[in-house]
Design a protein around this motif. Structure first.
Motif, PDB file in Angstrom:
ATOM      1  N   TYR A  97      32.708  49.729  44.077  1.00 38.92           N
ATOM      2  CA  TYR A  97      33.722  48.680  44.115  1.00 38.92           C
ATOM      3  C   TYR A  97      33.094  47.291  44.090  1.00 38.92           C
ATOM      4  O   TYR A  97      33.787  46.313  43.849  1.00 38.92           O
ATOM      5  N   ALA A 106      38.199  44.617  48.498  1.00 34.65           N
ATOM      6  CA  ALA A 106      38.563  45.122  47.175  1.00 34.65           C
ATOM      7  C   ALA A 106      39.861  45.916  47.249  1.00 34.65           C
ATOM      8  O   ALA A 106      40.737  45.773  46.394  1.00 34.65           O
ATOM      9  N   ILE A 119      34.766  43.020  43.623  1.00 34.81           N
ATOM     10  CA  ILE A 119      35.046  42.223  44.809  1.00 34.81           C
ATOM     11  C   ILE A 119      34.874  40.741  44.480  1.00 34.81           C
ATOM     12  O   ILE A 119      33.882  40.340  43.867  1.00 34.81           O
TER      13      ILE A 119
END
Length: 175
Positions: free
Chosen positions: A53, A25, A57
């Motif tokens: 995150y 990411a 991704i």
């Protein structure tokens, strides 16, 4: 625009996958997970390691090595295998320069236990092999640390959109 792809073949530890996903990411790379593996990408430990995150991704799950070859490698011919066990014919990451032109690059990592030894021999024979140098005090680095080092090295070569979009210049860029 060139991108990095990080491929994990039969990963065993969900937390490693989460950490590597977080690295992907941050670097704008795509994460490929290749079965068999025994956890879900929605597993709490994967998501916990990837923190918040995980939704950002780009994760692609492949049901087998053959599926990965058909779905991805046909379009991304520049591959590099990372392993601690394939030292013969391997090049240290510290002595290697990633190509700065051409197709996307795929960095391939084996499982924490078996490495890449179960990959087809014809693929192993034709694909460049890299390793991360280490002292003799340990058998290997953690998979997530090795993947981060390799991905960051690729980023430092100035080939990821993350750097280019921000105008960050690297050594060797044309004036």
């Amino acid at each position: 625009m060139r991108r990095a792809h990080v491929a994990l073949v039969s990963p065993l530890i969900p937390q490693n996958v989460g950490h590597i996903g977080r690295t992907c990411a941050g670097l704008g790379a795509t994460l490929h997970l290749i079965h068999p593996f025994s956890f879900s990408v929605d597993d709490a430990s994967v998501r916990r390691a990837g923190l918040d995150y995980w939704p950002s991704i780009d994760v692609r799950v492949h049901e087998s090595w053959c599926g990965f070859e058909q779905d991805h490698l046909a379009d991304s011919p520049q591959c590099f295998i990372f392993s601690t066990r394939l030292r013969y014919g391997s090049v240290s990451l510290f002595d290697f320069a990633f190509p700065t032109q051409g197709d996307d690059v795929t960095l391939i990592f084996g499982s924490e236990h078996a490495g890449v030894r179960d990959l087809p021999s014809e693929f192993l024979d034709k694909t460049p092999k890299l390793f991360l140098p280490m002292s003799e005090n340990i058998r290997s680095f953690n998979l997530s640390n090795t993947a981060e080092s390799a991905s960051s090295s690729f980023t430092a070569s100035g080939t990821l959109p993350y750097l280019q979009e921000r105008g960050i210049r690297t050594i060797g860029d044309d004036e």
